[in-house]
Design a protein around this motif. Structure first.
Motif, PDB file in Angstrom:
ATOM      1  N   ARG A  15       0.838  -1.205   0.000  1.00 51.10           N
ATOM      2  CA  ARG A  15       0.000   0.000   0.000  1.00 51.10           C
ATOM      3  C   ARG A  15       0.876   1.259   0.000  1.00 51.10           C
ATOM      4  N   ARG A  16       1.944   1.243   0.781  1.00 53.94           N
ATOM      5  CA  ARG A  16       2.843   2.399   0.841  1.00 53.94           C
ATOM      6  C   ARG A  16       3.449   2.684  -0.533  1.00 53.94           C
ATOM      7  N   VAL A  17       3.888   1.640  -1.218  1.00 55.11           N
ATOM      8  CA  VAL A  17       4.506   1.829  -2.536  1.00 55.11           C
ATOM      9  C   VAL A  17       3.489   2.381  -3.530  1.00 55.11           C
ATOM     10  N   ILE A  18       2.285   1.837  -3.516  1.00 51.84           N
ATOM     11  CA  ILE A  18       1.252   2.295  -4.449  1.00 51.84           C
ATOM     12  C   ILE A  18       0.893   3.751  -4.188  1.00 51.84           C
ATOM     13  N   GLU A  19       0.729   4.107  -2.919  1.00 47.86           N
ATOM     14  CA  GLU A  19       0.384   5.492  -2.599  1.00 47.86           C
ATOM     15  C   GLU A  19       1.521   6.440  -2.974  1.00 47.86           C
ATOM     16  N   TRP A  20       2.761   6.042  -2.698  1.00 51.35           N
ATOM     17  CA  TRP A  20       3.915   6.871  -3.070  1.00 51.35           C
ATOM     18  C   TRP A  20       3.995   7.023  -4.587  1.00 51.35           C
ATOM     19  N   THR A  21       3.827   5.916  -5.298  1.00 55.02           N
ATOM     20  CA  THR A  21       3.918   5.949  -6.757  1.00 55.02           C
ATOM     21  C   THR A  21       2.841   6.848  -7.352  1.00 55.02           C
ATOM     22  N   HIS A  22       1.628   6.733  -6.848  1.00 54.01           N
ATOM     23  CA  HIS A  22       0.531   7.563  -7.342  1.00 54.01           C
ATOM     24  C   HIS A  22       0.885   9.040  -7.222  1.00 54.01           C
ATOM     25  N   ALA A  23       1.523   9.399  -6.124  1.00 56.13           N
ATOM     26  CA  ALA A  23       1.877  10.803  -5.889  1.00 56.13           C
ATOM     27  C   ALA A  23       2.981  11.301  -6.819  1.00 56.13           C
ATOM     28  N   GLN A  24       3.741  10.372  -7.411  1.00 57.28           N
ATOM     29  CA  GLN A  24       4.829  10.764  -8.323  1.00 57.28           C
ATOM     30  C   GLN A  24       4.354  11.012  -9.746  1.00 57.28           C
ATOM     31  N   LEU A  25       3.138  10.599 -10.065  1.00 54.33           N
ATOM     32  CA  LEU A  25       2.645  10.660 -11.446  1.00 54.33           C
ATOM     33  C   LEU A  25       1.664  11.816 -11.627  1.00 54.33           C
ATOM     34  N   ASP A  26       1.706  12.424 -12.808  1.00 49.41           N
ATOM     35  CA  ASP A  26       0.738  13.471 -13.106  1.00 49.41           C
ATOM     36  C   ASP A  26      -0.511  12.852 -13.736  1.00 49.41           C
ATOM     37  N   GLU A  27      -1.502  13.679 -13.990  1.00 48.03           N
ATOM     38  CA  GLU A  27      -2.784  13.157 -14.472  1.00 48.03           C
ATOM     39  C   GLU A  27      -2.650  12.501 -15.845  1.00 48.03           C
ATOM     40  N   ARG A  28      -1.774  13.050 -16.675  1.00 44.62           N
ATOM     41  CA  ARG A  28      -1.550  12.448 -18.000  1.00 44.62           C
ATOM     42  C   ARG A  28      -1.017  11.027 -17.864  1.00 44.62           C
ATOM     43  N   GLN A  29      -0.091  10.807 -16.970  1.00 42.71           N
ATOM     44  CA  GLN A  29       0.489   9.477 -16.763  1.00 42.71           C
ATOM     45  C   GLN A  29      -0.522   8.521 -16.123  1.00 42.71           C
TER      46      GLN A  29
END
Length: 247
Positions: free
Chosen positions: A83-97
């Motif tokens: 869950r931590r990795v998914i939440e961190w990853t989501h925060a690194q991506l913009d809406e286009r990605q």
């Protein structure tokens, strides 16, 4: 046509770049990406942008379970580290990605070739192909001569004859394998970004469609640099440590 089969990139920029450079040197003129572009590693935005650029040049791409998790959010039953990795990853991506990840198909057919992340019989359920039983079930689910799968992080090759006789073996890197069309073939190239067979070198494969030859490759890369990025990002240290062990 030489088609490079690339899967389970897992946000590992160093491994992905090494594989793309190797595939280009081997004469690959088309690319197929079999999912899990994100998760585990520290460079999700770079990897997603790279895959998107290859798609613009005619590459094939399907989505994986980590891509779906990042795009849609973690499930309530997911382990804390995941869950931590998914939440961190989501925060690194913009809406286009994120829109790109949401729009990835579960499978893609091109002529007599099927591209899918997990399996052909239930792509959305993410069931692993652990051995012959699941491989045969997957091959029975498609009329395609060649099925290319990710999800499993170890290289493997399965085949099924017209009489129903199945076989499998672990390929030797760099040794071409004849894959004639009188059998069905299920190709698992192994993971680029997180191999799990005790060898830290990145995995991928190239199929020469005209010659009906398949070659698996292992590509060394700077796994220490990739691991250091994971630690500096504050992600679980075990995700960094496992890169050096290939597990």
């Amino acid at each position: 046509m030489k088609l490079a089969l690339i899967t389970d990139l897992h946000a590992n920029r160093e491994a992905v770049q090494a594989v793309l450079d190797h595939a280009r040197a081997e004469g690959a003129d088309r690319y197929a990406f079999l999912g899990d572009y994100v998760g585990y590693g520290a460079d999700p935005a770079w990897v997603v942008d790279t895959v998107m650029a290859y798609i613009e040049q005619g590459a094939i791409a399907v989505g994986g379970n980590h891509d779906a998790g990042v795009a849609q959010g973690p499930s309530p039953t997911m382990r804390l580290d995941a869950r931590r990795v998914i939440e961190w990853t989501h925060a690194q991506l913009d809406e286009r990605q994120l829109t790109f990840l949401r729009g990835l198909p579960l499978s893609c057919t091109d002529g007599n070739m099927l591209f899918v992340h997990a399996n052909a019989f239930a792509p959305a359920e993410w069931e692993y192909i652990q051995g012959r039983i699941e491989a045969v079930r997957s091959l029975h689910a498609t009329p395609c001569q060649y099925t290319f799968c990710g999800h499993m992080h170890e290289p493997k090759l399965f085949h099924l004859s017209g009489t129903g006789k199945a076989g499998d073996f672990v390929p030797t890197p760099g040794v071409p394998i004849p894959v004639p069309p009188h059998r069905q073939w299920l190709v698992i190239p192994g993971s680029v970004g997180q191999p799990r067979d005790g060898n830290p070198a990145a995995c991928y494969a190239i199929i020469d469609v005209a010659e009906q030859m398949l070659t698996y490759h292992r590509v060394p890369y700077d796994h220490e640099a990739a691991a250091d990025k994971i630690r500096r990002a504050g992600l679980p240290p075990a995700l960094a440590d496992r890169l050096a062990r290939g597990e």
